[in-house]
Structures are given as structure tokens and as C-alpha cells.
Motif scaffolding. Structure first.
Motif, mmCIF file in Angstrom:
data_model
loop_
_atom_site.group_PDB
_atom_site.id
_atom_site.type_symbol
_atom_site.label_atom_id
_atom_site.label_comp_id
_atom_site.label_asym_id
_atom_site.label_seq_id
_atom_site.Cartn_x
_atom_site.Cartn_y
_atom_site.Cartn_z
ATOM 1 N N ASP A 1 0.827 -1.208 0.000
ATOM 2 C CA ASP A 1 0.000 0.000 0.000
ATOM 3 C C ASP A 1 0.858 1.253 0.000
ATOM 4 O OD1 ASP A 1 -2.383 -1.448 0.054
ATOM 5 O OD2 ASP A 1 -2.329 -1.596 2.237
ATOM 6 N N ILE A 2 2.023 1.183 0.625
ATOM 7 C CA ILE A 2 2.933 2.318 0.712
ATOM 8 C C ILE A 2 4.344 1.793 0.976
ATOM 9 C CG2 ILE A 2 2.704 2.724 3.200
ATOM 10 C CD1 ILE A 2 2.476 5.777 2.376
ATOM 11 N N VAL A 3 5.338 2.556 0.561
ATOM 12 C CA VAL A 3 6.734 2.185 0.792
ATOM 13 C C VAL A 3 7.405 3.333 1.543
ATOM 14 C CG1 VAL A 3 8.961 1.732 -0.322
ATOM 15 C CG2 VAL A 3 6.882 0.701 -1.236
ATOM 16 N N ILE A 4 8.139 2.985 2.598
ATOM 17 C CA ILE A 4 8.884 3.967 3.380
ATOM 18 C C ILE A 4 10.355 3.825 3.019
ATOM 19 C CG2 ILE A 4 9.503 4.763 5.687
ATOM 20 C CD1 ILE A 4 6.837 3.479 6.636
ATOM 21 N N VAL A 5 10.968 4.914 2.562
ATOM 22 C CA VAL A 5 12.362 4.902 2.127
ATOM 23 C C VAL A 5 13.189 5.705 3.124
ATOM 24 C CG1 VAL A 5 13.938 5.571 0.293
ATOM 25 C CG2 VAL A 5 11.678 4.708 -0.284
ATOM 26 N N GLU A 17 10.801 2.645 -9.247
ATOM 27 C CA GLU A 17 9.873 1.536 -9.453
ATOM 28 C C GLU A 17 8.525 1.820 -8.800
ATOM 29 O OE1 GLU A 17 11.762 -2.012 -8.085
ATOM 30 O OE2 GLU A 17 13.189 -2.030 -9.758
ATOM 31 N N CYS A 18 8.539 2.400 -7.612
ATOM 32 C CA CYS A 18 7.290 2.758 -6.946
ATOM 33 C C CYS A 18 6.509 3.779 -7.765
ATOM 34 C CB CYS A 18 7.564 3.302 -5.549
ATOM 35 S SG CYS A 18 8.071 2.051 -4.372
ATOM 36 N N ALA A 19 7.206 4.748 -8.329
ATOM 37 C CA ALA A 19 6.539 5.760 -9.157
ATOM 38 C C ALA A 19 5.895 5.106 -10.383
ATOM 39 C CB ALA A 19 7.532 6.833 -9.582
ATOM 40 N N ILE A 20 6.592 4.187 -11.013
ATOM 41 C CA ILE A 20 6.062 3.502 -12.203
ATOM 42 C C ILE A 20 4.837 2.667 -11.835
ATOM 43 C CG2 ILE A 20 6.558 1.672 -13.879
ATOM 44 C CD1 ILE A 20 9.476 2.757 -13.911
ATOM 45 N N LEU A 21 4.894 1.976 -10.695
ATOM 46 C CA LEU A 21 3.804 1.099 -10.275
ATOM 47 C C LEU A 21 2.672 1.834 -9.563
ATOM 48 C CD1 LEU A 21 5.938 -1.893 -8.970
ATOM 49 C CD2 LEU A 21 4.593 -1.800 -11.076
ATOM 50 N N GLY A 22 2.868 3.124 -9.284
ATOM 51 C CA GLY A 22 1.829 3.915 -8.628
ATOM 52 C C GLY A 22 1.731 3.658 -7.133
ATOM 53 N N ILE A 23 2.820 3.209 -6.523
ATOM 54 C CA ILE A 23 2.839 2.963 -5.084
ATOM 55 C C ILE A 23 3.295 4.244 -4.391
ATOM 56 C CG2 ILE A 23 3.843 1.592 -3.224
ATOM 57 C CD1 ILE A 23 4.424 -0.581 -5.365
ATOM 58 N N PRO A 24 2.495 4.788 -3.477
ATOM 59 C CA PRO A 24 2.912 6.000 -2.763
ATOM 60 C C PRO A 24 4.144 5.743 -1.895
ATOM 61 C CG PRO A 24 0.631 5.404 -2.241
ATOM 62 C CD PRO A 24 1.190 4.317 -3.075
ATOM 63 N N THR A 25 4.965 6.768 -1.736
ATOM 64 C CA THR A 25 6.188 6.634 -0.956
ATOM 65 C C THR A 25 6.286 7.725 0.100
ATOM 66 O OG1 THR A 25 7.414 7.912 -2.598
ATOM 67 C CG2 THR A 25 7.508 5.532 -2.798
ATOM 68 N N LEU A 67 11.071 13.526 -5.090
ATOM 69 C CA LEU A 67 11.057 12.125 -5.501
ATOM 70 C C LEU A 67 10.014 11.305 -4.754
ATOM 71 C CD1 LEU A 67 14.873 11.311 -5.815
ATOM 72 C CD2 LEU A 67 13.242 11.786 -7.648
ATOM 73 N N ALA A 68 9.592 11.751 -3.588
ATOM 74 C CA ALA A 68 8.637 11.004 -2.771
ATOM 75 C C ALA A 68 7.294 11.720 -2.754
ATOM 76 C CB ALA A 68 9.165 10.852 -1.354
ATOM 77 N N ASN A 69 6.243 10.951 -2.492
ATOM 78 C CA ASN A 69 4.921 11.557 -2.349
ATOM 79 C C ASN A 69 4.832 12.364 -1.055
ATOM 80 O OD1 ASN A 69 4.347 8.642 -3.736
ATOM 81 N ND2 ASN A 69 3.227 10.308 -4.679
ATOM 82 N N LEU A 103 5.486 6.820 12.749
ATOM 83 C CA LEU A 103 4.736 6.300 11.601
ATOM 84 C C LEU A 103 3.981 5.023 11.964
ATOM 85 C CD1 LEU A 103 7.188 6.841 8.613
ATOM 86 C CD2 LEU A 103 4.923 7.839 8.880
ATOM 87 N N VAL A 104 4.645 4.114 12.653
ATOM 88 C CA VAL A 104 3.997 2.856 13.055
ATOM 89 C C VAL A 104 2.810 3.153 13.974
ATOM 90 C CG1 VAL A 104 4.305 0.763 14.429
ATOM 91 C CG2 VAL A 104 6.007 1.391 12.729
ATOM 92 N N PHE A 105 2.981 4.061 14.919
ATOM 93 C CA PHE A 105 1.880 4.422 15.812
ATOM 94 C C PHE A 105 0.703 4.998 15.017
ATOM 95 C CE2 PHE A 105 -0.366 7.481 18.495
ATOM 96 C CZ PHE A 105 -0.756 6.655 19.542
ATOM 97 N N ALA A 106 0.985 5.901 14.091
ATOM 98 C CA ALA A 106 -0.076 6.521 13.295
ATOM 99 C C ALA A 106 -0.783 5.490 12.412
ATOM 100 C CB ALA A 106 0.500 7.644 12.441
ATOM 101 N N ILE A 107 -0.023 4.566 11.828
ATOM 102 C CA ILE A 107 -0.623 3.526 10.983
ATOM 103 C C ILE A 107 -1.514 2.620 11.820
ATOM 104 C CG2 ILE A 107 -0.089 1.447 9.640
ATOM 105 C CD1 ILE A 107 2.420 3.036 8.612
ATOM 106 N N CYS A 108 -1.047 2.199 12.980
ATOM 107 C CA CYS A 108 -1.843 1.334 13.865
ATOM 108 C C CYS A 108 -3.111 2.044 14.336
ATOM 109 C CB CYS A 108 -1.008 0.868 15.046
ATOM 110 S SG CYS A 108 0.295 -0.286 14.602
#
Length: 81
Positions: A8-12, A24-32, A44-46, A66-71
């Protein structure tokens, strides 16, 4: 659990080392989400978060938030279904 879905999302953490992954994420439409140091390009990142990507304490602090917010978001989503 293995799935054949895209993430769903990639953290760099380091844009310079993971430049190909960002492309690759940009090509595949995966938010970063990217930690952006002074030697990085925030476009380069969303979602760019200014941070020192060279120290473990900075990385741990941001990833913990980030983990706290996602949970929290996931629990609200499940509760409101």
C-alpha cells in the motif's frame, strides 16, 4: 502471510541508496514516504519528512511515530466498518 499484492505504501530511509526503488514505486503507482536529508530531493517522494537519515535515533523516532499513526488509523478504520 505472503500475498501477491503490491504494498500500500513504501517507506524509504535513504533516497540515494534506494533511488531505483523510488523509481519503481513511481512507475507502479505505489505511494512513498521518504526521510529527506540535505543531500536528497524531496520531489522524488509523495510524502517527504525532513530528517537526518544518518543516525539511528532519528530513524527510530520517525519510524515509531509512523507505526503508531498507521496502527491508530487501522484501528479507527476497523472500528468504523
Amino acid at each position: 502471510m505472503l500475498t501477491n499484492r503490491l504494498p500500500d505504501i513504501v517507506i524509504v530511509l535513504d533516497q540515494q541508496k534506494e533511488y531505483i526503488a523510488l523509481q519503481e514505486c513511481a512507475i507502479l503507482g505505489i505511494p512513498t514516504i521518504s526521510l529527506v536529508d540535505t543531500n536528497c530531493d524531496p520531489d522524488l517522494a509523495n510524502i517527504s519528512s525532513p530528517a537526518n537519515d544518518d543516525t539511528m535515533t532519528s530513524i527510530q523516532l520517525i519510524l515509531n511515530k509512523l507505526v503508531f499513526a498507521i496502527c491508530e488509523g487501522r484501528s479507527l478504520y476497523i472500528r468504523n466498518r
